[in-house]
Design a protein around this motif. Structure first.
Motif, PDB file in Angstrom:
ATOM      1  N   VAL A  10      -9.635  46.461 -36.831  1.00 56.04           N
ATOM      2  CA  VAL A  10      -8.711  45.976 -35.786  1.00 56.04           C
ATOM      3  C   VAL A  10      -8.888  44.476 -35.579  1.00 56.04           C
ATOM      4  O   VAL A  10      -7.906  43.728 -35.440  1.00 56.04           O
ATOM      5  CB  VAL A  10      -8.937  46.748 -34.463  1.00 56.04           C
ATOM      6  N   ALA A  11     -10.148  44.001 -35.567  1.00 51.08           N
ATOM      7  CA  ALA A  11     -10.397  42.556 -35.449  1.00 51.08           C
ATOM      8  C   ALA A  11      -9.763  41.817 -36.626  1.00 51.08           C
ATOM      9  O   ALA A  11      -9.141  40.756 -36.450  1.00 51.08           O
ATOM     10  CB  ALA A  11     -11.902  42.278 -35.393  1.00 51.08           C
ATOM     11  N   GLY A  12      -9.901  42.368 -37.825  1.00 49.94           N
ATOM     12  CA  GLY A  12      -9.291  41.757 -39.003  1.00 49.94           C
ATOM     13  C   GLY A  12      -7.775  41.741 -38.921  1.00 49.94           C
ATOM     14  O   GLY A  12      -7.128  40.746 -39.279  1.00 49.94           O
TER      15      GLY A  12
ATOM     16  N   LEU B 159      -6.668  38.921 -36.584  1.00 52.54           N
ATOM     17  CA  LEU B 159      -6.741  37.609 -37.228  1.00 52.54           C
ATOM     18  C   LEU B 159      -5.684  37.463 -38.318  1.00 52.54           C
ATOM     19  O   LEU B 159      -5.132  36.374 -38.521  1.00 52.54           O
ATOM     20  CB  LEU B 159      -8.134  37.386 -37.820  1.00 52.54           C
ATOM     21  N   PHE B 160      -5.386  38.551 -39.010  1.00 55.21           N
ATOM     22  CA  PHE B 160      -4.436  38.487 -40.120  1.00 55.21           C
ATOM     23  C   PHE B 160      -3.013  38.172 -39.644  1.00 55.21           C
ATOM     24  O   PHE B 160      -2.200  37.665 -40.421  1.00 55.21           O
ATOM     25  CB  PHE B 160      -4.423  39.815 -40.896  1.00 55.21           C
ATOM     26  N   THR B 161      -2.704  38.436 -38.388  1.00 59.18           N
ATOM     27  CA  THR B 161      -1.370  38.092 -37.886  1.00 59.18           C
ATOM     28  C   THR B 161      -1.102  36.606 -38.023  1.00 59.18           C
ATOM     29  O   THR B 161       0.056  36.182 -38.148  1.00 59.18           O
ATOM     30  CB  THR B 161      -1.210  38.486 -36.403  1.00 59.18           C
ATOM     31  N   GLY B 162      -2.176  35.783 -38.000  1.00 54.57           N
ATOM     32  CA  GLY B 162      -2.005  34.336 -38.087  1.00 54.57           C
ATOM     33  C   GLY B 162      -1.378  33.733 -36.850  1.00 54.57           C
ATOM     34  O   GLY B 162      -1.032  32.550 -36.847  1.00 54.57           O
TER      35      GLY B 162
ATOM     36  N   LEU C  78      -1.378  34.819 -29.904  1.00 53.09           N
ATOM     37  CA  LEU C  78      -1.689  36.229 -29.697  1.00 53.09           C
ATOM     38  C   LEU C  78      -3.199  36.446 -29.683  1.00 53.09           C
ATOM     39  O   LEU C  78      -3.731  37.147 -28.797  1.00 53.09           O
ATOM     40  CB  LEU C  78      -1.052  37.071 -30.811  1.00 53.09           C
ATOM     41  N   ILE C  79      -3.900  35.851 -30.648  1.00 51.85           N
ATOM     42  CA  ILE C  79      -5.365  35.986 -30.704  1.00 51.85           C
ATOM     43  C   ILE C  79      -5.993  35.467 -29.419  1.00 51.85           C
ATOM     44  O   ILE C  79      -6.858  36.120 -28.813  1.00 51.85           O
ATOM     45  CB  ILE C  79      -5.919  35.231 -31.925  1.00 51.85           C
ATOM     46  N   GLU C  80      -5.534  34.310 -28.981  1.00 55.13           N
ATOM     47  CA  GLU C  80      -6.072  33.692 -27.775  1.00 55.13           C
ATOM     48  C   GLU C  80      -5.839  34.577 -26.560  1.00 55.13           C
ATOM     49  O   GLU C  80      -6.743  34.801 -25.746  1.00 55.13           O
ATOM     50  CB  GLU C  80      -5.423  32.322 -27.564  1.00 55.13           C
TER      51      GLU C  80
ATOM     52  N   ILE D 108      -4.757  28.742 -39.854  1.00 53.22           N
ATOM     53  CA  ILE D 108      -5.273  30.083 -39.604  1.00 53.22           C
ATOM     54  C   ILE D 108      -4.717  31.136 -40.569  1.00 53.22           C
ATOM     55  O   ILE D 108      -5.319  32.181 -40.786  1.00 53.22           O
ATOM     56  CB  ILE D 108      -5.002  30.479 -38.130  1.00 53.22           C
ATOM     57  N   ASP D 109      -3.538  30.846 -41.166  1.00 50.65           N
ATOM     58  CA  ASP D 109      -2.948  31.815 -42.092  1.00 50.65           C
ATOM     59  C   ASP D 109      -2.994  31.366 -43.546  1.00 50.65           C
ATOM     60  O   ASP D 109      -2.322  31.928 -44.403  1.00 50.65           O
ATOM     61  CB  ASP D 109      -1.501  32.127 -41.698  1.00 50.65           C
ATOM     62  N   SER D 110      -3.825  30.350 -43.850  1.00 46.71           N
ATOM     63  CA  SER D 110      -3.937  29.907 -45.240  1.00 46.71           C
ATOM     64  C   SER D 110      -4.813  30.893 -46.022  1.00 46.71           C
ATOM     65  O   SER D 110      -5.714  31.522 -45.460  1.00 46.71           O
ATOM     66  CB  SER D 110      -4.541  28.497 -45.312  1.00 46.71           C
TER      67      SER D 110
END
Length: 402
Positions: free
Chosen positions: A131-133, A136-139, A143-145, A309-311
């Motif tokens: 779920v954590a991954g 983060l994968f959403t980039g 949302l993460i914040e 973040i999405d590279s």
């Protein structure tokens, strides 16, 4: 900007708080409270002040220079030798270190879920990592914040309400802010400071402020976010220590933080147990998310890679860190030798990073009018001396001298 708008600007600082309030902090604060009562509350107060000083510098560097700390560290040296050494230290301590500790983050949060659901932590661990991954994968930085800010708020409610329900001794609590070091408490006092003043948070903060704000004109909002978030994080740590101090007779040795949740039920009712478990889950999940993110920012910046973040490379770093944590959680533990290695290199790196940060904060070519004041250098220097002491103690402890 009024108070409501200031609260809406909270974000990067809350991610720093989310990173340092992990299962390790919960465990250290619980063990300290059970063994020494309220006597070491002052160390948390000091940690809050020290963290604010260093994190404000890191955030200011990122906001004004538009560089992460990893990039700044790599680009500061003309001679390739110190540049390569600094890169190797960053990749070793931050990249490998966050991977080594990821299993503890995942299993700590899973322990909270296990208490709530009755399903074993070894089942919840991989689920938490995935779920954590996925988050983060959403980039999507916003949302993460927001998720992490919400979980910090959840931790604050859970642990502070527990501290109130347990009914602490107010007089002893107040006396705990008078600096003193009871016999045999120096290691735990050092641990409380070390779980708050975290090296990889300096890399995380310098980078994530750039995601939220556009430049120096946003410094007032950035500083307000930093101070408020770290103070709240420190209060959460204090609440955990206070809860343990009130729940256990002095001198109690806690070998498993899960004991804390069970101990609270007969003293403050079933809600106290569940609140503590919810807080432990939130602490584990936030650290399981922010540690890979910090490791990716630090490693990519030090190597000169793109820090978007999405590279692909950025994702590869945090993905590897989470994968290591998931695999280690499946076997019910973390790689001890790698953790010892990470402790050694972190003990070397944190003082170096703190010294470099103060040096960078006096570079007028980079920061112009936003360099440190004389007072800022003095305060930063004092904090750095403590950080050096922490580093030396870490190395001596790993070597078996202490």
């Amino acid at each position: 900007m009024n108070g409501i708008e200031r609260l809406r600007s909270v974000g990067p600082g809350a991610m720093v708080a989310a990173a340092f309030i992990g299962p390790g902090t919960v465990t250290t604060a619980s063990v300290t409270g059970a063994r020494f009562g309220y006597a070491l509350l002052w160390t948390i107060a000091f940690s809050i002040a020290a963290t604010i000083v260093l994190q404000e510098m890191s955030a200011r560097l990122g906001l004004v220079s538009r560089e992460g700390l990893g990039e700044a560290l790599r680009g500061q040296f003309d001679n390739p030798v110190p540049s390569y050494v600094s890169v190797a230290l960053v990749v070793s301590a931050i990249g490998i270190g966050t991977a080594a500790y990821e299993a503890g983050n995942i299993l700590g949060g899973a322990a909270g879920l296990a208490t709530l659901s009755g399903i074993p932590a070894t089942v919840w661990g991989p689920v938490m990592g995935l779920v954590a991954g996925a988050l983060l994968f959403t980039g999507r930085y916003e949302l993460i914040e927001r998720v992490l800010v919400g979980l910090v708020a959840l931790m604050a409610v859970a642990f502070v309400v527990d501290a109130i329900l347990i009914g602490p001794d107010v007089g002893a609590l107040v006396a705990g802010f008078a600096p003193r070091v009871p016999g045999d408490s120096l290691v735990l006092a050092t641990g409380l400071i070390g779980t708050t003043v975290v090296g990889y948070n300096l890399f995380l903060h310098a980078s994530n402020v750039q995601e939220r704000w556009s430049g120096p004109s946003d410094l007032p909002d950035c500083r307000a976010d930093t101070v408020l978030s770290i103070v709240v994080g420190g209060l959460i740590t204090m609440a955990i220590l206070v809860t343990a101090a009130a729940a256990f007779p002095r001198g109690t040795a806690i070998s498993d933080v899960g004991v804390m949740a069970q101990q609270l039920e007969p003293l403050a009712g079933p809600w106290a147990k569940y609140l503590f478990s919810v807080g432990l889950f939130a602490a584990g999940f936030t650290s399981a998310t922010t540690a890979p993110l910090a490791g990716a920012y630090a490693t990519a910046g030090a190597l000169g890679w793109e820090t978007d973040i999405d590279s692909p490379r950025f994702r590869a770093i945090w993905g590897t860190i989470i994968a290591v944590g998931i695999v280690a959680s499946l076997v019910g533990g973390s790689p001890v030798q790698v953790i010892v290695f990470a402790q050694v290199v972190n003990g070397i790196l944190l003082p170096i990073v703190a010294l470099f940060l103060i040096y960078a904060m006096n570079d007028r070519d980079v920061l112009g009018d936003y360099t440190n004041s004389a007072a800022g250098n003095v305060v930063g220097g004092l904090v750095t001396l403590v950080v050096v002491w922490l580093g030396v103690r870490t190395l001596l402890s790993v070597a078996g001298v202490l």
